[in-house]
Design a protein around this motif. Sequence first.
Motif, mmCIF file in Angstrom:
data_model
loop_
_atom_site.group_PDB
_atom_site.id
_atom_site.type_symbol
_atom_site.label_atom_id
_atom_site.label_comp_id
_atom_site.label_asym_id
_atom_site.label_seq_id
_atom_site.Cartn_x
_atom_site.Cartn_y
_atom_site.Cartn_z
ATOM 1 N N ALA A 205 0.824 -1.201 0.000
ATOM 2 C CA ALA A 205 0.000 0.000 0.000
ATOM 3 C C ALA A 205 0.864 1.260 0.000
ATOM 4 C CB ALA A 205 -0.922 -0.016 1.219
ATOM 5 N N SER A 206 1.893 1.267 0.836
ATOM 6 C CA SER A 206 2.779 2.424 0.925
ATOM 7 C C SER A 206 3.563 2.644 -0.361
ATOM 8 C CB SER A 206 3.737 2.236 2.102
ATOM 9 O OG SER A 206 4.578 3.350 2.256
ATOM 10 N N ALA A 207 4.040 1.547 -0.966
ATOM 11 C CA ALA A 207 4.788 1.664 -2.222
ATOM 12 C C ALA A 207 3.923 2.246 -3.326
ATOM 13 C CB ALA A 207 5.322 0.297 -2.637
ATOM 14 N N GLY A 208 2.661 1.831 -3.375
ATOM 15 C CA GLY A 208 1.754 2.357 -4.390
ATOM 16 C C GLY A 208 1.522 3.846 -4.236
ATOM 17 N N VAL A 209 1.324 4.293 -2.990
ATOM 18 C CA VAL A 209 1.138 5.721 -2.725
ATOM 19 C C VAL A 209 2.389 6.498 -3.116
ATOM 20 C CG1 VAL A 209 0.854 7.435 -0.894
ATOM 21 C CG2 VAL A 209 -0.574 5.385 -0.908
#
Length: 431
Positions: A205-209
């Motif tokens: 999730a963090s990588a996508g953001v």
Amino acid sequence: MTDFTTSLAGFAAGPVTTTLQTRVVTSLSVLDWVAVGRAGVDEPVSKTVRNLVLDEAGAEQAHLFGGGAAPLRAAALVNGTVSHALDYDDTHFAHIGHPSVAILPAALALSEWDDRILVDLLEAALVGIEVSIRVGLWLGRDHYQAGFHQTATAGAFGAAVAAGRILRFDAAAMRKTLGLTATRAAGLKAQFGTMGKPYNAGLAASAGVEAALLVAKGFEPNMNALEGQYGFGATHEGEGDAETALAGLGEEWLIDSVSHKFHACCHGLHAALEAARDLDIAEPEVAEIRIKTHPRWMTVCNQMSPTTGLGAKFSYRTVVAMQALGHDTALPVNYTDKTCADPRLISLRDRVTVQADDTLSETQAHLTLLRRDGARPEATHDLLAPMTLSDREDRVRGKASKLIGSEEADAVWSMLRTGGHTRDLAALLAG
């Protein structure tokens, strides 16, 4: 040769046409995600990651499960980790992973920050989940068998396009985002059974953001890094069957076949528990229970005599005995060391036999009940069997009510069905 990245980027940035079923299933996945996240806030991994982020402080841009707020990337990290802490979130068997815990934290963080309405959140979530499933199909079983956790790998690409959707990316920006995510997507099955497994969801999730925000600020990556020589697929044991993975994209929504968990244990056990629901397995009428399952589950969730609540979640014999004794297998609090030590449960558990059957699929189980009166009722269940929309709604809402209370669950569901601002939904994460 199909340009997989271009096709995904065009879909992710394009108009969305859905059926009522697809919209309702998406909303149910959001409700389910909120419920399992709220229920998972006290898990050790949840506290550890939340404390790290809160200790670092930073701009309060998005709410966190359990209270507080954090910068966008950090909020996605926390909320992805917390919502996967119980391993009770939705699964997609074609994806070979858990889509919502990677995509929804990214979509929610950006939606709250940009003050978007819930319709925008649901559309971004739908597109992101669909992309994660398609990427999971493209990567295939070789990728999973090599040791990669597709919740984290395929999920990162879904999280990135969900974030890009909120940021109103066109196809070119989406392609850049997918290319940049290819250098950030990561997660190993070696973490299974540890805090590292839910952390993998938070990382996705963090990588996508992060990828989407960097592209929005003008970052120029190799936009072809998902496929081709030295691309993500080639370097991560991906099969690269683009034609199959893209079939029906934009017209056939694979999210419709998402599998919501209705028992707080390993998904490999669910078909057996669902088959047991069709039989009267209550004690003391049971003499013996025989379970047949796909061979792959024999080494995953067939602990014979677990002594801990965690072990019970990976034991056919224990969970079926629990169900027969009236324990609600939907409630995480029922999986305890005390339950495993109950003499009545041990007696019944030892009358349950488990056998591998390669004629069954990975989503099927067959139960034969030997009753003391001589009757031998049987039942087979397939987790991929179609479920009516009303039945799915009843069961997901019922699960949410058990986890967070009927008043809270009804409030979330009403909000998702009638609309409003994402910030109001985000505020409910605090509990």
